[in-house]
Design a protein around this motif. Structure first.
Motif, mmCIF file in Angstrom:
data_model
loop_
_atom_site.group_PDB
_atom_site.id
_atom_site.type_symbol
_atom_site.label_atom_id
_atom_site.label_comp_id
_atom_site.label_asym_id
_atom_site.label_seq_id
_atom_site.Cartn_x
_atom_site.Cartn_y
_atom_site.Cartn_z
ATOM 1 N N MET A 1 7.395 -0.581 -13.847
ATOM 2 C CA MET A 1 6.099 -1.131 -13.555
ATOM 3 C C MET A 1 5.566 -0.747 -12.294
ATOM 4 O O MET A 1 6.106 -0.713 -11.289
ATOM 5 N N LYS A 2 4.158 -0.524 -12.147
ATOM 6 C CA LYS A 2 3.535 -0.216 -11.025
ATOM 7 C C LYS A 2 2.444 -1.280 -10.899
ATOM 8 O O LYS A 2 1.536 -1.354 -12.063
ATOM 9 N N LEU A 3 2.237 -1.912 -9.724
ATOM 10 C CA LEU A 3 1.125 -2.995 -9.580
ATOM 11 C C LEU A 3 0.299 -2.373 -8.274
ATOM 12 O O LEU A 3 0.796 -2.201 -7.269
ATOM 13 N N TYR A 4 -0.883 -2.057 -8.660
ATOM 14 C CA TYR A 4 -1.848 -1.723 -7.708
ATOM 15 C C TYR A 4 -2.610 -2.726 -7.127
ATOM 16 O O TYR A 4 -2.958 -3.694 -7.888
ATOM 17 N N TYR A 5 -2.618 -2.803 -5.923
ATOM 18 C CA TYR A 5 -3.000 -4.310 -5.083
ATOM 19 C C TYR A 5 -3.520 -3.733 -3.909
ATOM 20 O O TYR A 5 -3.657 -2.736 -3.270
ATOM 21 N N SER A 6 -4.650 -4.526 -3.203
ATOM 22 C CA SER A 6 -5.014 -4.709 -1.897
ATOM 23 C C SER A 6 -4.604 -6.086 -1.295
ATOM 24 O O SER A 6 -4.095 -7.029 -2.044
ATOM 25 N N GLU A 7 -4.723 -6.239 0.008
ATOM 26 C CA GLU A 7 -4.474 -7.626 0.577
ATOM 27 C C GLU A 7 -5.631 -8.392 0.515
ATOM 28 O O GLU A 7 -6.059 -8.734 1.626
ATOM 29 N N THR A 8 -6.140 -8.736 -0.652
ATOM 30 C CA THR A 8 -7.457 -9.366 -0.818
ATOM 31 C C THR A 8 -6.978 -10.557 -1.705
ATOM 32 O O THR A 8 -5.894 -11.044 -2.147
ATOM 33 N N LEU A 9 -7.842 -11.350 -2.109
ATOM 34 C CA LEU A 9 -7.741 -12.579 -2.782
ATOM 35 C C LEU A 9 -7.296 -12.636 -4.153
ATOM 36 O O LEU A 9 -6.033 -13.158 -4.357
ATOM 37 N N TYR A 27 5.005 -0.812 -5.988
ATOM 38 C CA TYR A 27 3.906 -1.537 -5.481
ATOM 39 C C TYR A 27 3.026 -0.289 -4.855
ATOM 40 O O TYR A 27 3.435 0.450 -4.105
ATOM 41 N N VAL A 28 1.720 -0.176 -5.383
ATOM 42 C CA VAL A 28 0.911 0.978 -4.992
ATOM 43 C C VAL A 28 -0.305 0.269 -4.166
ATOM 44 O O VAL A 28 -1.134 -0.563 -4.861
#
Length: 212
Positions: A1-9, A27-28
């Motif tokens: 699994m790949k989880l695309y994220y940014s450090e936001t809400l 994590y991407v």
């Protein structure tokens, strides 16, 4: 699994649940400042151009609440309860949150944290006052519900807790009047005992973090 994220809400809840469950996930980081969420490659995964997005095999799942449902089900975790009535309660709280508490706390988060970060100026005092009014109304509903309850569904932690509480780590910096609601504060303090809640985002290389 790949989880695309940014450090936001919204990605915070997905990262917190993923970390809590200890699932094997790559994590991407998606750099919103560089427009990485608008590239053709990313839009092929999530046509909304938003984060988070989870790719599991051939499936691409977007919307944070859908992602945390999928993660809990995939892990066969009690974060997604087995009982039909409790499952309905989870969906009820996810729906309530998206239309009420998250909506207005998100406005405060935007005014106080996002606008300065992207050069849009100071918070709009009228919008802040309106959002605080709505926050108080909906936090009051939550406060009354949590009286004599450990978690939203009672004695068992669920994805509903991760979803509904996600703005609260930013309460002080985003002028959310959390201190007016002792039951909500107590519940959030209980979540803060979880490492996955306090520090949900994966570590990134120092040079990458510095240029983000």
């Amino acid at each position: 699994m790949k989880l695309y994220y940014s450090e936001t809400l919204a990605p915070r809840k997905a990262c917190a649940v993923a970390k809590y469950l200890g699932l094997p996930i790559e994590y991407v980081y998606v750099d919103l400042g560089k427009g990485e969420h608008t590239t053709p490659a990313y839009l092929a995964l999530n046509p909304n151009g938003k984060v988070p997005c989870l790719v599991d095999g051939e499936r691409s799942i977007w919307e944070a609440d859908a992602i945390i449902c999928h993660l809990a089900q995939r892990a066969e975790s009690p974060l997604w309860p087995r009982g039909m009535q409790q499952q309905t309660d989870v969906v009820r709280w996810l729906s309530w949150n998206s239309q009420h508490l998250y909506r207005h706390s998100g406005s405060l988060y935007f005014e106080h944290l996002i606008k300065p970060a992207i050069g849009l100026g100071a918070p709009d005092s009228a919008k802040v006052a309106e959002a605080q009014g709505w926050f108080r109304k909906h936090a009051g509903v939550l406060d009354r519900h949590l009286k004599d309850r450990k978690w939203l569904l009672g004695d068992e932690l669920s994805i509903a807790d991760f979803s509904v509480a996600v703005p609260l780590p930013y309460a002080a910096s985003a002028a959310m009047p959390l201190e007016e609601f002792p039951e909500v504060t107590r519940w959030h303090d209980r979540l803060n005992a979880l490492e996955a809640w306090r520090n949900p985002f994966p570590s990134r290389p120092a040079h990458a973090a510095a240029t983000a």
